[in-house]
Design an enzyme around this catalytic site. Structure first.
Site, PDB file in Angstrom:
ATOM      1  N   GLU A 223       1.149  10.281   4.634  1.00  0.00           N
ATOM      2  CA  GLU A 223       0.240  10.180   5.774  1.00  0.00           C
ATOM      3  C   GLU A 223       0.937  10.580   7.067  1.00  0.00           C
ATOM      4  OE1 GLU A 223      -2.976   9.501   6.224  1.00  0.00           O
ATOM      5  OE2 GLU A 223      -3.298   9.520   4.063  1.00  0.00           O
TER       6      GLU A 223
ATOM      7  N   CYS B  47       2.367   0.863   6.178  1.00  0.00           N
ATOM      8  CA  CYS B  47       2.302   2.206   6.758  1.00  0.00           C
ATOM      9  C   CYS B  47       0.902   2.799   6.611  1.00  0.00           C
ATOM     10  CB  CYS B  47       3.325   3.122   6.093  1.00  0.00           C
ATOM     11  SG  CYS B  47       5.023   2.544   6.232  1.00  0.00           S
TER      12      CYS B  47
ATOM     13  N   GLY C 221       0.834  -1.195   0.000  1.00  0.00           N
ATOM     14  CA  GLY C 221       0.000   0.000   0.000  1.00  0.00           C
ATOM     15  C   GLY C 221       0.867   1.243   0.000  1.00  0.00           C
TER      16      GLY C 221
ATOM     17  N   THR D  21       6.631   9.524   4.810  1.00  0.00           N
ATOM     18  CA  THR D  21       5.366   9.170   4.168  1.00  0.00           C
ATOM     19  C   THR D  21       4.409  10.350   4.175  1.00  0.00           C
ATOM     20  OG1 THR D  21       4.501   8.320   6.262  1.00  0.00           O
ATOM     21  CG2 THR D  21       5.613   6.756   4.821  1.00  0.00           C
TER      22      THR D  21
ATOM     23  N   GLU E 256       0.565  -1.214  -4.921  1.00  0.00           N
ATOM     24  CA  GLU E 256      -0.588  -0.311  -4.817  1.00  0.00           C
ATOM     25  C   GLU E 256      -1.683  -0.811  -5.745  1.00  0.00           C
ATOM     26  OE1 GLU E 256      -3.200   2.209  -3.754  1.00  0.00           O
ATOM     27  OE2 GLU E 256      -1.236   2.354  -2.782  1.00  0.00           O
ATOM     28  N   ILE E 257      -2.930  -0.753  -5.278  1.00  0.00           N
ATOM     29  CA  ILE E 257      -4.049  -1.267  -6.057  1.00  0.00           C
ATOM     30  C   ILE E 257      -4.747  -0.177  -6.864  1.00  0.00           C
ATOM     31  CG2 ILE E 257      -5.772  -0.966  -4.235  1.00  0.00           C
ATOM     32  CD1 ILE E 257      -6.974  -3.656  -5.092  1.00  0.00           C
TER      33      ILE E 257
ATOM     34  N   ASP F  63      -5.537   1.276   5.691  1.00  0.00           N
ATOM     35  CA  ASP F  63      -6.941   1.637   5.845  1.00  0.00           C
ATOM     36  C   ASP F  63      -7.491   0.936   7.086  1.00  0.00           C
ATOM     37  OD1 ASP F  63      -9.628   2.185   5.640  1.00  0.00           O
ATOM     38  OD2 ASP F  63      -9.710   1.863   3.474  1.00  0.00           O
TER      39      ASP F  63
ATOM     40  N   ASN G  29      -3.012  -6.622  -5.921  1.00  0.00           N
ATOM     41  CA  ASN G  29      -3.898  -6.829  -4.783  1.00  0.00           C
ATOM     42  C   ASN G  29      -3.174  -7.753  -3.813  1.00  0.00           C
ATOM     43  OD1 ASN G  29      -5.916  -7.406  -2.947  1.00  0.00           O
ATOM     44  ND2 ASN G  29      -7.505  -7.682  -4.487  1.00  0.00           N
ATOM     45  N   THR G  30      -2.602  -7.167  -2.776  1.00  0.00           N
ATOM     46  CA  THR G  30      -1.778  -7.934  -1.848  1.00  0.00           C
ATOM     47  C   THR G  30      -2.566  -9.037  -1.162  1.00  0.00           C
ATOM     48  OG1 THR G  30      -0.414  -5.976  -1.465  1.00  0.00           O
ATOM     49  CG2 THR G  30      -0.239  -7.746   0.141  1.00  0.00           C
TER      50      THR G  30
END
Length: 358
Positions: free
Chosen positions: A332, A229, A99, A330, A122-123, A232, A209-210
């Site tokens: 976020e 990190c 992610g 990061t 990343e998706i 969601d 998609n992990t």
């Protein structure tokens, strides 16, 4: 009077122009290579991991083509190919950011681990396109700067001293930039003034998609570090099954991590932090505590996880530069710092596989 172009058209035109500018490596002015702007790569914050996205994934880790992601590390011997017929690399990918978002952690780790191949998973399509464009721009900037430095060194009377001075400034300049750069500057940053170890050739990002295909990319004991990190949190109870930390996924992470490898987690949600600790066997939930007191047969439900991971002490985390980058580099992490929020860090070390009983 013609109306202004719609937002979608403006985004498409900007992306096309950015890709063309980055691909023109023969341009004389290095300042023309700029990093992409996030506002042209907007997308929803969530993507349903249970949907059937149009994803490309290898049949097995031996079929994965990494040559297009790390061209600087492709084996020069064309006879070395994998099961899919693609060129092999000189080394395996060993660091994963699950992610990766807009790639802040990848950019921060690149000079810190210049000899390790790092990949972000990343998706979301637009977010991945932004990260890919950003990495290509950074590589182009470093290539131009390296060429300019080589020209200046050749013209100098003392080239060895000049090169030594440049090499000596690399680590300090990069560390200071990572710690002091504010979040908005990442969209408008121009040509850097110093070379970065690795020149960002050791990082890349893929769409995946992990939760479904993680074992398709990485072999047993291939990875040395996994980063998760600010995942969601999926606050609703019926959405907890979509959390990226679970007993099933932890077993897959343990399969890919080599003994002694580290799994880094950070979140700004305290409830999710305790969820992580429970699913790694560090804490017990209310139901598990009652089962343990009643000596129920299910009391050892997390015994398998406890045998695979152990939590890293706070003293070790203070000495780990990866933890600092995870907190500060990061996107976020910067947003949480601006909002004066809390950051909850937990790092787990992969234990040696237990021996089979005689």
């Amino acid at each position: 009077m013609t109306p202004p172009p719609p937002k979608r058209q403006k985004r498409d035109e900007y992306r096309k122009a950015t890709a063309e500018a980055t691909s023109q490596s023969g341009a004389s002015d290095v300042a023309e290579i700029k990093l992409p702007k996030k506002k042209y790569y907007r997308q929803r914050a969530h993507a349903n991991p249970f949907s059937d996205h149009h994803l490309k994934y290898p049949l097995s880790p031996a079929h994965m083509d990494w040559s297009s992601h790390y061209p600087a590390f492709v084996n020069p011997d064309p006879s070395h190919i994998n099961l899919a017929g693609a060129r092999r690399l000189l080394k395996d990918v060993e660091v994963v950011d699950i992610g990766c978002g807009f790639g802040g952690l990848l950019i921060g780790l690149a000079p810190l681990l210049p000899e390790s191949l790092i990949v972000g998973m990343e998706i979301r399509v637009s977010v991945l396109e932004y990260v890919t464009t950003r990495i290509q721009a950074l590589r182009a900037q470093q290539q131009k700067l390296r060429a300019a430095t080589a020209t200046a060194t050749a013209a100098s009377e003392t080239p060895s001293q000049q090169q030594a001075q440049i090499d000596g400034k690399q680590a300090n300049a990069n560390a200071a930039a990572d710690a002091a750069s504010p979040a908005p500057s990442t969209d408008t940053e121009h040509m850097p003034t110093t070379l970065v170890p690795g020149s960002y050739e050791n990082i890349s990002a893929i769409r995946s998609n992990t939760m479904k295909f993680f074992p398709n990319f990485f072999a047993r004991h291939q990875l040395s570090k996994i980063f998760i990190c600010f995942p969601d949190p999926h606050f609703k109870a019926r959405k907890h099954k979509a959390r990226i930390i679970s007993e099933t996924l932890n077993a897959e992470y343990a399969y890919a991590l080599r003994p002694g490898g580290l799994l880094y987690t950070i979140t700004d949600v305290e409830e999710y932090h305790h969820w992580i600790l429970r699913h790694f066997g560090v804490e017990l939930g209310a139901e598990e505590e009652s089962e343990e007191k009643s000596t129920s047969p299910n009391a050892n439900a997390n015994a398998g996880v406890r045998e695979l991971f152990e939590r890293v002490s706070e003293e070790e985390l203070e000495k780990d530069e990866c933890v600092r980058v995870m907190k500060e580099a990061t996107e976020e992490g910067k947003k949480v710092a601006r909002n004066k929020g809390n950051k909850y860090v937990a790092v787990f070390r992969r234990k040696t596989d237990p021996e089979w009983p005689a």
